[in-house]
Design a protein around this motif. Structure first.
Motif, PDB file in Angstrom:
ATOM      1  N   THR A 176     -27.782 -77.974  10.479  1.00  0.00           N
ATOM      2  CA  THR A 176     -28.051 -77.557   9.100  1.00  0.00           C
ATOM      3  C   THR A 176     -28.642 -76.159   9.157  1.00  0.00           C
ATOM      4  N   VAL A 177     -28.212 -75.306   8.242  1.00  0.00           N
ATOM      5  CA  VAL A 177     -28.710 -73.931   8.274  1.00  0.00           C
ATOM      6  C   VAL A 177     -28.849 -73.428   6.838  1.00  0.00           C
ATOM      7  N   ASP A 178     -29.806 -72.516   6.630  1.00  0.00           N
ATOM      8  CA  ASP A 178     -29.930 -71.854   5.328  1.00  0.00           C
ATOM      9  C   ASP A 178     -28.949 -70.674   5.303  1.00  0.00           C
ATOM     10  N   VAL A 179     -28.089 -70.653   4.286  1.00  0.00           N
ATOM     11  CA  VAL A 179     -27.030 -69.638   4.211  1.00  0.00           C
ATOM     12  C   VAL A 179     -27.624 -68.226   4.274  1.00  0.00           C
ATOM     13  N   PHE A 180     -28.697 -67.986   3.527  1.00  0.00           N
ATOM     14  CA  PHE A 180     -29.234 -66.625   3.456  1.00  0.00           C
ATOM     15  C   PHE A 180     -29.969 -66.235   4.744  1.00  0.00           C
ATOM     16  N   ASP A 181     -30.601 -67.225   5.419  1.00  0.00           N
ATOM     17  CA  ASP A 181     -31.225 -66.922   6.726  1.00  0.00           C
ATOM     18  C   ASP A 181     -30.149 -66.551   7.745  1.00  0.00           C
ATOM     19  N   LEU A 182     -29.053 -67.306   7.713  1.00  0.00           N
ATOM     20  CA  LEU A 182     -27.957 -67.050   8.665  1.00  0.00           C
ATOM     21  C   LEU A 182     -27.402 -65.636   8.455  1.00  0.00           C
ATOM     22  N   MET A 183     -27.209 -65.250   7.198  1.00  0.00           N
ATOM     23  CA  MET A 183     -26.630 -63.943   6.913  1.00  0.00           C
ATOM     24  C   MET A 183     -27.608 -62.810   7.234  1.00  0.00           C
ATOM     25  N   VAL A 236     -33.608 -50.251   7.254  1.00  0.00           N
ATOM     26  CA  VAL A 236     -34.190 -50.743   6.001  1.00  0.00           C
ATOM     27  C   VAL A 236     -33.170 -50.598   4.865  1.00  0.00           C
ATOM     28  N   ALA A 237     -32.457 -49.454   4.824  1.00  0.00           N
ATOM     29  CA  ALA A 237     -31.443 -49.257   3.767  1.00  0.00           C
ATOM     30  C   ALA A 237     -30.354 -50.321   3.879  1.00  0.00           C
ATOM     31  N   SER A 238     -29.962 -50.645   5.106  1.00  0.00           N
ATOM     32  CA  SER A 238     -28.876 -51.624   5.289  1.00  0.00           C
ATOM     33  C   SER A 238     -29.314 -53.023   4.865  1.00  0.00           C
ATOM     34  N   MET A 239     -30.635 -53.267   4.883  1.00  0.00           N
ATOM     35  CA  MET A 239     -31.134 -54.608   4.540  1.00  0.00           C
ATOM     36  C   MET A 239     -31.190 -54.847   3.025  1.00  0.00           C
ATOM     37  N   SER A 240     -31.036 -53.778   2.217  1.00  0.00           N
ATOM     38  CA  SER A 240     -31.261 -53.922   0.774  1.00  0.00           C
ATOM     39  C   SER A 240     -30.317 -54.932   0.130  1.00  0.00           C
ATOM     40  N   ASN A 241     -29.043 -54.875   0.460  1.00  0.00           N
ATOM     41  CA  ASN A 241     -28.053 -55.648  -0.295  1.00  0.00           C
ATOM     42  C   ASN A 241     -27.091 -56.479   0.533  1.00  0.00           C
ATOM     43  N   LEU A 242     -26.770 -56.010   1.741  1.00  0.00           N
ATOM     44  CA  LEU A 242     -25.616 -56.592   2.429  1.00  0.00           C
ATOM     45  C   LEU A 242     -25.796 -58.069   2.773  1.00  0.00           C
ATOM     46  N   ALA A 243     -26.941 -58.416   3.360  1.00  0.00           N
ATOM     47  CA  ALA A 243     -27.125 -59.808   3.790  1.00  0.00           C
ATOM     48  C   ALA A 243     -27.112 -60.741   2.578  1.00  0.00           C
ATOM     49  N   ALA A 244     -27.733 -60.290   1.470  1.00  0.00           N
ATOM     50  CA  ALA A 244     -27.757 -61.133   0.269  1.00  0.00           C
ATOM     51  C   ALA A 244     -26.336 -61.307  -0.278  1.00  0.00           C
ATOM     52  N   ALA A 245     -25.554 -60.215  -0.294  1.00  0.00           N
ATOM     53  CA  ALA A 245     -24.177 -60.313  -0.805  1.00  0.00           C
ATOM     54  C   ALA A 245     -23.336 -61.234   0.086  1.00  0.00           C
ATOM     55  N   LEU A 246     -23.567 -61.162   1.400  1.00  0.00           N
ATOM     56  CA  LEU A 246     -22.878 -62.080   2.320  1.00  0.00           C
ATOM     57  C   LEU A 246     -23.201 -63.528   1.957  1.00  0.00           C
ATOM     58  N   GLY A 247     -24.460 -63.771   1.656  1.00  0.00           N
ATOM     59  CA  GLY A 247     -24.891 -65.131   1.314  1.00  0.00           C
ATOM     60  C   GLY A 247     -24.197 -65.637   0.061  1.00  0.00           C
ATOM     61  N   TRP A 248     -24.163 -64.816  -1.022  1.00  0.00           N
ATOM     62  CA  TRP A 248     -23.540 -65.280  -2.276  1.00  0.00           C
ATOM     63  C   TRP A 248     -22.036 -65.475  -2.095  1.00  0.00           C
ATOM     64  N   ALA A 249     -21.406 -64.651  -1.248  1.00  0.00           N
ATOM     65  CA  ALA A 249     -19.966 -64.817  -1.029  1.00  0.00           C
ATOM     66  C   ALA A 249     -19.696 -66.204  -0.442  1.00  0.00           C
ATOM     67  N   LEU A 250     -20.541 -66.607   0.509  1.00  0.00           N
ATOM     68  CA  LEU A 250     -20.344 -67.930   1.117  1.00  0.00           C
ATOM     69  C   LEU A 250     -20.671 -69.042   0.108  1.00  0.00           C
TER      70      LEU A 250
END
Ligand code: HEM
Length: 431
Positions: free
Chosen positions: A127-134, A247-261
């Motif tokens: 079991t994994v949290d989608v947003f932690d994984l991303m 820090v700039a790369s962390m603003s949006n990408l991981a969260a957007a990856l999470g919502w896509a999944l």
């Protein structure tokens, strides 16, 4: 801090504040309520700050056309991020996040994403949290791409992840209600985290100097930019360039990856199409990514007025004086500017454009990556990365969400792509 007011005086949203200054239960709902009372263009006084919000079609078009010299995105971003980030990280940067997306660079980042996908903590079942994984994926791909040799695995990787999770500039807009606490501690934790990053990157520079230069194209550029400085300034300068980029790369990408999944897991027909592979599937997966990002947008878009500017909102043209911030808020437009936009429908996109633009009063009322001169230089890369990651994960694992209704965003968040309010767990098993 503002002296004069705009001319003519815009309607004033009395009692409305932003979450940096006033407790608000939902930042987006607060501005929506002000708009319902005052119309599409109105002023908000929040603490010492003065905002002119606009949502009319002409107002939003004028917003995107504002010249950087007199209405600056760079200054507005700085004013927002300095609530969280130590001043050191902004001063004297030589390699900026906007210069990361040459064609060759992107191919390298995507190769690092592939490696990061091979290195996930996923077992054969669990079991994994989608947003932690991303978030983990984003850290591994990013640090491999720009932090120097030895930074994307082992103990140094774990230390960097801990430091960047503390330093995270996105807290300035994801948790605006916590910024008073950050100020009260004089950013002690953030400054310690930045020093930790600097130590680890300095060790990477020494490895690079000693010949460990394979697959280090971007890091090599950062190192070159500091080649004329004496060693201490050189090491610190390189490390802070790396820190600001990450820090700039962390603003949006991981969260957007999470919502896509999340969205694909909630749409079995589209999920099956992606798992099935075949012709056109990469293009379809990109449209899914774009659609999820549109719906998850919670960005406040801001421009800090440095010298007087005109903002034509359709009915009224305002002269806006220095000291004011002109703003719009994507979640109040993206899902309501035309009927049906509240639904997830990847087929509304043709490449990066909405097919039914004619149903909008202006094509600029809807966006995932921005419009005009400041639109995101990382859009093609981000869409490719989301496509590659979701396709690989859904091909390699059977995933079953544990949530029973669509996850909700952090209510105080007023910027960037939404972060989930609570855990988003999936049970997975190797396919
Ligand atoms: C899915 C992921 C992403 C989304 C949704 C996104 C969204 C946006 C948006 C909406 C803007 C325009 C803001 C405005 O006009 O005020 C923007 C600009 C920008 N983004 Fe992204 N972004 C993403 C990923 C990234 C990444 C990975 C980077 C790299 C570090 C990045 C770097 C930038 C930069 C440097 C700008 C400013 C460009 C300029 O002012 O000329 N973005 N982004």
């Amino acid at each position: 801090m503002a002296g004069a007011d705009p001319v003519p005086a815009p309607p004033y949203a009395e009692g409305t504040g932003l979450p940096w200054d006033l407790p608000v239960s939902d930042a987006v709902a607060t501005i929506a309520a002000a708009r319902a009372r005052c119309g599409d263009t109105f002023a908000v006084h929040s603490g010492a700050d003065r905002y002119l919000f606009t949502f009319s079609p002409a107002g939003v078009e004028s917003f995107y056309a504002l010249p950087e010299e007199s209405a600056s995105k760079g200054v507005a971003d700085y004013l927002m991020l300095r609530r969280k980030l130590p001043d050191d990280i902004f001063a004297g940067r030589r390699t900026l996040p906007s210069t990361l997306f040459r064609r060759d660079d992107v191919a390298g980042y995507l190769a690092n994403l592939d490696r990061a996908l091979d290195q996930t903590d996923l077992e054969s079942a669990g079991t994994v949290d989608v947003f932690d994984l991303m978030r983990q994926l984003g850290h591994r791909m990013g640090l491999a791409s720009w932090a120097g040799p030895g930074c994307c695995d082992g103990a140094d990787f774990e230390r960097l992840v801990r430091a960047f999770d503390t330093l995270d500039g996105a807290d300035a807009f994801v948790h605006p209600d916590r910024m008073a606490e950050v100020a009260a501690t004089d950013k002690r934790a953030e400054r310690a985290a930045l020093d930790e990053v600097a130590d680890i990157v300095a060790a990477a520079v020494r490895r690079f100097d000693a010949g460990d230069t394979d697959n280090q194209a971007l890091f090599g550029r950062i190192v070159d930019a500091w080649s004329t400085e004496q060693q201490d300034d050189r090491l610190r300068g390189i490390a802070l360039d790396v820190a600001l980029i990450h820090v700039a790369s962390m603003s949006n990408l991981a969260a957007a990856l999470g919502w896509a999944l999340v969205d694909l897991l909630e749409h079995p027909a589209e999920l099956a199409r992606i798992r099935g592979g075949g012709a056109g599937v990469a293009d379809f997966a990109q449209r899914c990514a774009l659609e999820s990002t549109r719906l998850a947008q919670r960005s406040i878009m801001t421009r800090a007025v440095l010298s007087p500017v005109r903002l034509d909102t359709g009915e009224v043209t305002y002269q806006v004086p220095p000291g004011w911030t002109i703003a719009t808020l994507l979640p109040l437009l993206n899902t309501s500017a035309a009927p049906g936009l509240e639904r997830w429908d990847p087929d509304r996109w043709n490449r990066h454009r909405l097919i039914e633009q004619h149903t909008l009063a202006s094509p600029m009322l809807v966006t995932a990556f921005g419009h005009g001169r400041h639109s995101c230089p990382a859009q093609p890369f981000s869409l490719s990365a989301i496509t590659a990651a979701t396709t690989a994960l859904l091909r390699d694992y059977q995933m079953t969400p544990r949530w029973t209704s669509h996850p909700q965003p952090v209510p105080a968040q007023i910027g960037g792509v939404a972060r989930a309010r609570g855990p988003c767990l999936v049970d997975y098993v190797s396919a």
